[in-house]
Design an enzyme around this catalytic site. Structure first.
Site, short mmCIF file in Angstrom:
data_model
loop_
_atom_site.label_atom_id
_atom_site.label_comp_id
_atom_site.label_asym_id
_atom_site.label_seq_id
_atom_site.Cartn_x
_atom_site.Cartn_y
_atom_site.Cartn_z
N SER A 45 -5.77 -4.01 4.94
CA SER A 45 -6.31 -4.02 3.58
C SER A 45 -7.72 -3.41 3.57
O SER A 45 -7.90 -2.27 3.95
CB SER A 45 -6.28 -5.44 3.03
N ASP A 179 0.32 -4.96 0.37
CA ASP A 179 -0.81 -5.37 1.21
C ASP A 179 -0.35 -5.95 2.56
O ASP A 179 0.43 -6.89 2.61
CB ASP A 179 -1.63 -6.40 0.45
#
Length: 298
Positions: A45, A179
């Site tokens: 991320s 993610d």
């Protein structure tokens, strides 16, 4: 303690939204102290953004300048209003959120972010990075973690930052990627799989108890669910040789506080210099300090 300038080590950078600006401060402090650069960078991320761009050739000073002088997330989104500080109900205009989510798989397509990442990375592939790089994402069609080690660095980062509901998943063939933190927010195991025994991880997750009264909206509950998920998954992950924990009051959406978050990363290194220096050093003193400290910061 004597630093080993030829040390082969891996750097693992966790996700954490705006708190990930602390990774830049960590890199700045490492350079100032003369620590050798990593031989492998792994990121998830926001850690994938900082780690990937660093691996592509941006130094900590370049990343700092970009974060403080050029970074304006609103310029790189599709057009709905974002405010990342203050009550979460003010993050976006409610009507536009509902309209987007009713017709699209996310509030933002992520196309402008992808274009920005392409520019910053110089369009590099994994085979062209200055430092070997890995990042992860989650395929929600097949229900598995996906690890990127080839192809476009920018597209891999874009997949790793696809926070559900905010960014549309990135489609790669039959994969629909979100993610990477949903599978592993600090994938130390990737460095171990690559053969590294000396691994330094930076954790900006800062998981703390939250009262019932602080979880008043659906969005706040959603973000807390992800925080809890990341926290639980982290407990199952084998530890790095040294994990530097970065706390502080910033939230994942405190993008306007980039300067103070970068400074926090630099300060943590200064405060924990003895344990961190031992990670990079040779000799009996460094050895015993490494055995004593597996975690530092807070």
């Amino acid at each position: 303690m004597k630093i080993n300038p030829k040390l082969k080590w891996a750097l693992v950078l966790s996700g954490g939204g705006a708190r990930g600006f602390a990774h830049i401060g960590i890199l700045n402090a490492f350079a100032a102290l003369g620590f050798p650069p990593p031989s492998l960078v792994v990121g998830t991320s926001m850690g994938a953004i900082v780690g990937g761009l660093y691996a592509c050739g941006m130094e900590g000073a370049d990343l700092t300048r970009f974060a403080l002088e050029e970074f304006n997330l609103r310029k790189h989104l599709d057009g709905f209003a974002h405010r990342f500080d203050g009550p979460l109900g003010k993050v976006v205009q409610t009507g536009q959120i509902l309209g987007n989510l009713a017709t699209r798989p996310g509030m933002d397509s992520g196309q402008r972010i992808l274009e920005l990442l392409e520019a910053l990375s110089g369009g590099k592939t994994f085979e062209e990075t200055r430092i070997p790089f890995r990042c992860n994402a989650v395929d929600i069609t097949g229900g598995r973690e996906v690890v990127f080690s080839s192809g476009s660095v920018a597209r891999a980062i874009r997949a790793s930052i696809s926070f559900p509901l905010f960014f549309e998943p990135l489609q790669e063939g039959e994969k629909y990627l979100v993610d990477g933190g949903l599978a592993n927010n600090m994938p130390v195991y990737l460095a171990r799989q690559a053969g590294y025994k000396r691994i330094l991880a930076v954790d900006v997750g800062d998981f703390k108890f939250r009262s019932v009264q602080s979880l008043r909206t659906g969005a706040e509950v959603l973000f807390r669910v992800f925080d809890v998920t990341f926290h639980i998954l982290k407990q199952k992950e084998k530890k790095a040789s040294l994990t530097v924990h970065v706390g502080g009051p910033a939230t994942p959406f405190s993008f306007s506080r980039a300067a103070s978050i970068i400074q926090l990363g630099e300060r943590i290194v200064r405060e924990q210099e003895r344990a961190i220096r031992a990670f990079f050093s040779v000799g009996p003193e460094a050895f015993f300090i490494r055995r004593r400290y597996r975690d530092c910061g807070g």
